[in-house]
Design an enzyme around this catalytic site. Structure first.
Site, mmCIF file in Angstrom:
data_model
loop_
_atom_site.group_PDB
_atom_site.id
_atom_site.type_symbol
_atom_site.label_atom_id
_atom_site.label_comp_id
_atom_site.label_asym_id
_atom_site.label_seq_id
_atom_site.Cartn_x
_atom_site.Cartn_y
_atom_site.Cartn_z
ATOM 1 C CD GLU A 174 -5.514 -2.398 -16.799
ATOM 2 O OE1 GLU A 174 -5.278 -2.855 -15.667
ATOM 3 O OE2 GLU A 174 -5.646 -1.168 -17.033
ATOM 4 C CE LYS A 233 -2.701 -2.401 -13.136
ATOM 5 N NZ LYS A 233 -4.076 -1.895 -13.330
ATOM 6 C CB CYS A 254 -2.912 0.221 -16.179
ATOM 7 S SG CYS A 254 -3.914 1.704 -15.855
#
Length: 681
Positions: free
Chosen positions: A53, A122, A178
């Protein structure tokens, strides 16, 4: 080299998860390190490479993420990777902060062969404890049917993207970032139900005590629930340590199993590869009808996903498989796991028989004891089951039934075992009755000629069964079966006799390769007398033989494995044919990788030295042909198998359980696939 030996010919895909070294807020350094690892992955035959990430900017840089100079440099870095990717085989998934429609997003950028395939934001931004992502980023949740400009090109953008290879290596993957897999409903869950087989997670994830184990748990459980492969990459050396630290944890899981993991706290950039079995995942999804039912209920009409196509073809060079294949799929090589499996299997057998005895009210298990592996295990189980229901072991009626080929050693072992367990033992010599039956049939042996054909063998086997069932009638007993899973799979049992028919078969789904370890487990458990332990070890050292034909010249015994093949190979074939439905060529490929080199890999504990051998492809092909012919020709025996407990997830062959098939099916299709696709040597 023959393309047969390449993993890409058998529905495998090599995935690399990377932990590059970083310099804080230095995209040029990040590009160089990313491409260095990408070139290594290319040379290694990786089809997909996952990076952390925000890897192109660094993760823990706080308000620097809002600096135009840095964001411009990140876009230039992406352009360099896109250009370099023209000459690289793998799909690259890299992390970057990107501007779009007046917002900043934390994204995964998917690049292949000089093109950005798409960008995934994300979905869920952590803003608790040490995390402040909402200060800088807009959440991606709800962003669908969108595009974003990267380097002057408009590309698909959103959380609704699935990436589908339309080349000769077909597969579908999904990307999340994540925190997305720390939430109750990760985006990858619905993506898997929509067809994604590989789930990628670009993560930074700082390290605190115990967090790595939580990551493992989440990756394993998500891959298991989603029936998918799950690849995870976290930031490593070089991230800012103002208030946090990083361990560079990367791993690949498949359907709950850890395939590969990096060494944590590396000093430099690193990556690890895993060869994921797409065929296994596809088979499991087909079998688990509840998976499809859930998808049908939870996904909107049309799934709501955009499919981004790309082409990944098989590489020209052979890419050898680098995945540990258990030589004995019913016998794990991990000693702790093997002990646990033996404990569970033994107690499943005991509980099953104890319940049958309690339900019928029968207190006299009747069993034929030959001194071989199968009847030994059955007698051990019967003794423990009688203990469990509170009856005297003397209630067990154990019979030795010597025939024309019974050896002194096996007979002696049988009697020693009977006496040491404290059960009631008797002996009935079947030879007089066998001679009479053979004479009545007009068989040459009845006239004194040494003709040892199938009639000669089965007269003995049938008489033993007749005696046991009539003895059970006489004492009000229940005949305990001894035949095992391997024999049933190969049809190495006579229809209607003791290794096939009984009132209840405790060994019905115990493979020949596992049964040795079950006996050894009991022998070394401390729950038996030293005398019993000693005879169990002696039985384990005895050659596997039906003892129906007298020894030949120089006292050579009739060997089961000379006829039906090595149980090590045949159990391997049985497992992958019935558990996963693999085509013969894939089973042969796996078998070659497991068995072609006896010096490499891990052997299960206490495997006899004579089983630690290598098999050439010619041997593997020959014995698989034997297996396929025998397996299909003997389905009628499995269709009439008695009750017996299922032992392992490897399955059983009960017509009421894992395996249901017509008795009249032909092996023609499977033999043709073997012949057409597996090299002869």
């Amino acid at each position: 080299m023959n393309a047969f030996y390449s993993l890409y010919s058998h529905e495998f895909l090599r995935v690399a998860t990377c932990v590059p070294a970083t310099e804080v807020a230095d995209p040029d350094f990040a590009v160089a390190e990313t491409l260095r690892l990408a070139e290594l992955g290319h040379a290694d035959g990786a089809g997909v490479m996952l990076f952390p990430e925000l890897g192109l900017s660094s993760y823990a840089i706080d308000d620097l993420l809002l600096q135009d100079a840095l964001l411009d440099a990140v876009e230039r870095a992406i352009g360099k990777i896109v250009e370099a990717s023209k000459d690289l085989y793998p799909v690259l998934a890299v992390g970057a902060p990107l501007r779009g429609d007046g917002r900043l997003y934390n994204t995964g950028v998917i690049i292949h062969r000089g093109k950005i395939l798409g960008v995934v934001p994300k979905a869920y931004l952590p803003n608790y404890r040490e995390f402040y992502e909402r200060r800088h980023f807009s959440p991606g949740a709800g962003v669908t049917d969108a595009t974003i400009s990267v380097g002057g090109h408009r590309v698909p953008f959103g959380v609704d993207l699935l990436f589908r290879s339309e080349g000769s290596v077909p597969f579908t993957f999904h990307v999340e970032v994540c925190e997305d897999f720390w939430v109750p409903l990760p985006p990858s869950t619905r993506a898997a139900m929509a067809g994604a087989e590989l789930l990628l997670n670009l993560s930074a994830s700082n390290i605190t005590i115990g967090k790595a184990e939580t990551r493992r748990m989440l990756c394993a459980s998500q891959s298991a629930r989603a029936v998918a492969a799950y690849a995870y990459s976290a930031a490593g050396p070089g991230e800012s340590t103002t208030d946090l630290a990083w361990d560079g944890h990367a791993a690949v899981y498949e359907y709950g199993d850890l395939l590969a993991e990096t060494e944590r706290f590396p000093t430099g950039g690193t990556f690890v590869t895993a060869d994921i079995d797409l065929g296994r995942l596809r088979q499991e999804r087909m079998r688990l009808n509840s998976f499809a039912d859930c998808a049908r209920q939870e996904l909107p009409q049309g799934h709501g996903y955009r499919k981004v196509g790309f082409t990944l073809d098989k590489p020209a060079d052979v890419v050898p498989l680098r995945r540990r294949i258990e030589r004995f799929p019913y016998v794990p090589s991990n000693p702790a796991r093997l002990r646990e499996d033996c404990y569970e299997a033994y107690n499943i057998q005991v509980q099953g028989l104890a319940k049958r005895l309690a339900a019928t009210g029968i207190k006299h298990p009747v069993i034929g004891v030959s001194g071989g592996l199968d009847s030994t295990q059955a007698l051990i189980v019967a003794a423990r089951a009688i203990d469990l229901i509170g009856e005297d072991r003397k209630n067990i009626r154990a019979y030795t039934l010597p025939g024309f080929a019974t050896s002194d050693s096996t007979k002696s072992n049988a009697w020693t075992l009977i006496n040491s367990l404290g059960v009631t033992g008797e002996e009935i010599d079947i030879r007089p009755a066998a001679r009479q039956m053979l004479a009545d049939l007009g068989h040459p042996f009845g006239a004194g000629e040494p003709v040892y054909d199938v009639t000669f063998e089965n007269v003995q086997a049938g008489l033993r069964t007749d005696y046991l069932f009539r003895l059970a009638n006489q004492v009000g007993g229940l005949v305990v079966g001894t035949g095992d899973l391997s024999e049933l799979g190969l049809g190495w049992c006579t229809y209607g006799v003791g290794d096939h028919m009984s009132h209840y078969n405790v060994n019905a789904s115990v493979s020949k390769t596992l049964i040795q370890h079950l006996i050894r487990f009991v022998a070394r458990s401390g729950d038996v007398t030293p005398e019993t332990a000693a005879v169990l070890e002696a039985i384990l050292a005895t050659e596997i033989s039906p003892e129906l034909v007298p020894p030949g010249e120089e006292g050579v015994l009739q060997s089961t494995q000379d006829i039906v093949g090595p149980y090590a190979l045949q159990d391997f074939n049985l497992f992958y044919l019935t558990r996963y439905g693999y085509r013969p060529s894939k089973i042969a490929f796996l078998s070659y990788n497991a068995w072609s080199d006896a010096e490499s890999g891990v052997w299960p504990q206490d495997i006899p030295e004579d089983q630690k051998r290598a098999y050439a492809m010619a041997d593997i092909r020959h014995w698989m042909e034997v297996f396929l012919r025998r397996f299909f020709n003997n389905q009628f025996k499995r269709s009439a198998a008695p009750n017996g407990p299922k032992i392992s997830s490897g399955g059983s062959l009960s017509p009421r359980g894992d395996w249901r098939a017509p008795s009249d099916a032909s092996a023609k299709v499977w033999l043709a696939e073997l012949r057409d696709n597996v090299p002869a040597e």
